[in-house]
Design an enzyme around this catalytic site. Structure first.
Site, PDB file in Angstrom:
ATOM      1  N   ASN A 116      34.481 -20.045  89.907  1.00  0.00           N
ATOM      2  CA  ASN A 116      33.641 -21.037  90.602  1.00  0.00           C
ATOM      3  C   ASN A 116      34.393 -21.645  91.788  1.00  0.00           C
ATOM      4  OD1 ASN A 116      31.692 -20.711  88.621  1.00  0.00           O
ATOM      5  ND2 ASN A 116      32.178 -22.606  87.539  1.00  0.00           N
ATOM      6  N   THR A 164      38.484 -37.394  89.713  1.00  0.00           N
ATOM      7  CA  THR A 164      37.084 -37.397  90.158  1.00  0.00           C
ATOM      8  C   THR A 164      36.252 -38.257  89.212  1.00  0.00           C
ATOM      9  OG1 THR A 164      36.513 -35.371  88.952  1.00  0.00           O
ATOM     10  CG2 THR A 164      37.286 -35.104  91.227  1.00  0.00           C
ATOM     11  N   GLN A 214      30.635 -41.758  91.496  1.00  0.00           N
ATOM     12  CA  GLN A 214      31.509 -42.755  92.159  1.00  0.00           C
ATOM     13  C   GLN A 214      32.557 -42.105  93.063  1.00  0.00           C
ATOM     14  OE1 GLN A 214      32.272 -46.621  90.259  1.00  0.00           O
ATOM     15  NE2 GLN A 214      32.320 -45.387  88.406  1.00  0.00           N
ATOM     16  N   THR A 242      31.370 -41.829  97.323  1.00  0.00           N
ATOM     17  CA  THR A 242      30.542 -40.776  97.892  1.00  0.00           C
ATOM     18  C   THR A 242      29.132 -41.315  98.126  1.00  0.00           C
ATOM     19  OG1 THR A 242      29.876 -38.463  97.672  1.00  0.00           O
ATOM     20  CG2 THR A 242      29.897 -39.770  95.647  1.00  0.00           C
ATOM     21  N   ASP A 296      34.121 -28.117  90.109  1.00  0.00           N
ATOM     22  CA  ASP A 296      34.618 -26.871  90.708  1.00  0.00           C
ATOM     23  C   ASP A 296      34.273 -26.796  92.188  1.00  0.00           C
ATOM     24  OD1 ASP A 296      35.605 -26.120  88.241  1.00  0.00           O
ATOM     25  OD2 ASP A 296      33.812 -24.988  87.698  1.00  0.00           O
ATOM     26  N   SER A 306      24.390 -23.244  93.158  1.00  0.00           N
ATOM     27  CA  SER A 306      24.203 -24.540  93.840  1.00  0.00           C
ATOM     28  C   SER A 306      25.295 -24.822  94.876  1.00  0.00           C
ATOM     29  CB  SER A 306      24.216 -25.669  92.802  1.00  0.00           C
ATOM     30  OG  SER A 306      25.533 -25.895  92.315  1.00  0.00           O
TER      31      SER A 306
HETATM   32  P1  ATP Z   1      31.425 -30.859  85.999  1.00  0.00           P
HETATM   33  O1  ATP Z   1      32.122 -30.795  84.664  1.00  0.00           O
HETATM   34  O2  ATP Z   1      29.994 -31.317  85.928  1.00  0.00           O
HETATM   35  O3  ATP Z   1      31.627 -29.668  86.831  1.00  0.00           O
HETATM   36  P2  ATP Z   1      33.431 -32.800  86.509  1.00  0.00           P
HETATM   37  O4  ATP Z   1      33.223 -33.717  85.339  1.00  0.00           O
HETATM   38  O5  ATP Z   1      34.594 -31.894  86.467  1.00  0.00           O
HETATM   39  O6  ATP Z   1      32.115 -32.010  86.834  1.00  0.00           O
HETATM   40  P3  ATP Z   1      32.851 -34.993  88.272  1.00  0.00           P
HETATM   41  O7  ATP Z   1      33.869 -36.064  88.379  1.00  0.00           O
HETATM   42  O8  ATP Z   1      31.635 -35.278  87.454  1.00  0.00           O
HETATM   43  O9  ATP Z   1      33.586 -33.661  87.827  1.00  0.00           O
HETATM   44  O10 ATP Z   1      32.333 -34.570  89.713  1.00  0.00           O
HETATM   45  C1  ATP Z   1      33.190 -33.984  90.663  1.00  0.00           C
HETATM   46  C2  ATP Z   1      32.779 -34.465  92.027  1.00  0.00           C
HETATM   47  O11 ATP Z   1      31.419 -34.069  92.267  1.00  0.00           O
HETATM   48  C3  ATP Z   1      32.810 -35.966  92.197  1.00  0.00           C
HETATM   49  O12 ATP Z   1      34.095 -36.408  92.591  1.00  0.00           O
HETATM   50  C4  ATP Z   1      31.778 -36.163  93.295  1.00  0.00           C
HETATM   51  O13 ATP Z   1      32.350 -35.889  94.550  1.00  0.00           O
HETATM   52  C5  ATP Z   1      30.740 -35.070  92.985  1.00  0.00           C
HETATM   53  N1  ATP Z   1      29.646 -35.579  92.148  1.00  0.00           N
HETATM   54  C6  ATP Z   1      29.498 -35.432  90.826  1.00  0.00           C
HETATM   55  N2  ATP Z   1      28.379 -36.051  90.385  1.00  0.00           N
HETATM   56  C7  ATP Z   1      27.806 -36.596  91.468  1.00  0.00           C
HETATM   57  C8  ATP Z   1      26.631 -37.374  91.694  1.00  0.00           C
HETATM   58  N3  ATP Z   1      25.812 -37.717  90.686  1.00  0.00           N
HETATM   59  N4  ATP Z   1      26.365 -37.771  92.958  1.00  0.00           N
HETATM   60  C9  ATP Z   1      27.151 -37.429  93.989  1.00  0.00           C
HETATM   61  N5  ATP Z   1      28.288 -36.699  93.841  1.00  0.00           N
HETATM   62  C10 ATP Z   1      28.615 -36.292  92.607  1.00  0.00           C
END
Ligand code: ATP
EC number: 2.7.1.15
Length: 311
Positions: free
Chosen positions: A46, A224, A228, A245, A258, A299
């Protein structure tokens, strides 16, 4: 050929086999679902796909089975312009697969068989040595044998190649050498919690946990935080910085992390003089595009779909 590869990912490939059904079956039961589809996944692949779609010349170092899923995955890499010179096929295990059942309320049951991913080791890294040591950025995660990830990170560091390490899925007893081998250590809230034992429910918590991870020897830390954005910690002498963001209408957040890391790898390789905070700001915006469409790799945006100010 490998001399001009800017981003090398050493990591996993998984084929997602997704069945949608009214409910999850009980043990021993057979039920009819209403939709089936096959998706390309695996954190390593990914991240490589997102970096390639941003415009990075990428190579994937991974192992798939000598089976139809392995063949299809190699074609998927080629379709995305990724070098498959270091994608090896094995007779000894099947291509990694995630069998996923999703019910109508969105609950799921998943069985992951890592298969060929676990056979990626030292010999394969040696064959990819030229690509790894000539890259600008190397990216690793934990969906393959952790020893292979650590060795790849060390090979890169010894050759002044920048490293991004994504400790996913997190393991509580992860070897402490991973921290020192990471120029950028990038994790989400739950991974940060598992690694530090500290709970992460706010930007302040993420800042604290980021500093704790930094103390373990990483060059920089990014935590991340979903909608937020993220927190960037660059040194003990600098306050952690929250990078918010934009609010978007979410369709599916699968793979958002990813998308973020793939974009970050692209920026580190192609804009090395841009600050890490600015790269994180841009990676937030790329990942925000990915959450507005259903699917994982399907996506992830292409360069042409993104605002020019991100380049
Ligand atoms: P996943 O396991 O769903 O791939 P993750 O838990 O590893 O994701 P997250 O912190 O949820 O990682 O998301 C990674 C990044 O994606 C965030 O830092 C943000 O930039 C973006 N992101 C995730 N969710 C959102 C959201 N609802 N709105 C805008 N940006 C988002």
């Amino acid at each position: 050929m490998s001399e001009d590869v800017s981003v090398v990912v050493v990591g996993s490939c998984m084929t997602d086999l997704v069945s949608q059904a009214p409910r999850l079956p009980k043990a021993g039961e057979t039920i009819h679902g209403h939709r089936f589809f096959i998706g390309f996944g695996g954190k390593g692949a990914n991240q490589c796909i997102q970096a390639a779609r941003m415009g990075a010349k990428t190579a994937m170092v991974c192992k798939v089975g000598r089976d139809v899923f392995g063949n299809d995955y190699i074609q998927n890499f080629k379709n995305n312009g990724i070098s498959t010179a270091y994608v090896e096929q094995t007779e000894n295990a099947a291509t990694g697969a995630a069998s996923i059942i999703v019910n109508d309320t969105g609950e799921n049951a998943i069985v992951i068989v890592a298969g060929a991913n676990m056979l990626l080791g030292q010999e394969e890294l040696q064959r990819a040595l030229t690509a790894i040591v000539n890259a600008k950025v190397l990216v690793c995660q934990l969906e393959i044998n952790p020893d292979t990830s650590l060795q790849a990170l060390r090979m890169a560091r010894e050759n002044h190649v920048k490293t991004i390490f994504n400790p996913a899925p997190a393991i509580a007893d992860m070897c402490s050498d991973f921290y020192k081998a990471s120029d950028v250590f990038c994790c989400n809230e739950s991974e940060a919690e598992l690694l530090t034992g500290l709970s992460v429910t706010s930007v302040e918590d993420a800042s604290q946990v980021g500093l704790e991870l930094l103390n373990r020897g990483c060059g920089s830390v990014i935590v991340t935080l979903g909608p937020q954005g993220c927190v960037v910690c660059q040194s003990r002498n600098m306050a952690p910085k929250h990078i918010p963001t934009t609010a978007v209408t979410v369709a599916d957040t699968t793979g958002a992390g990813d998308s973020f890391i793939g974009a970050l790898a692209f920026y580190m390789a192609h804009y090395p003089t841009v600050s890490l905070e600015e790269m994180a700001r841009r990676a937030n915006l790329v990942a925000a595009v990915s959450v507005q469409t259903v699917g994982t790799q399907t996506s992830f945006p292409f360069r042409k779909d993104l605002p020019t100010e991100l380049f």
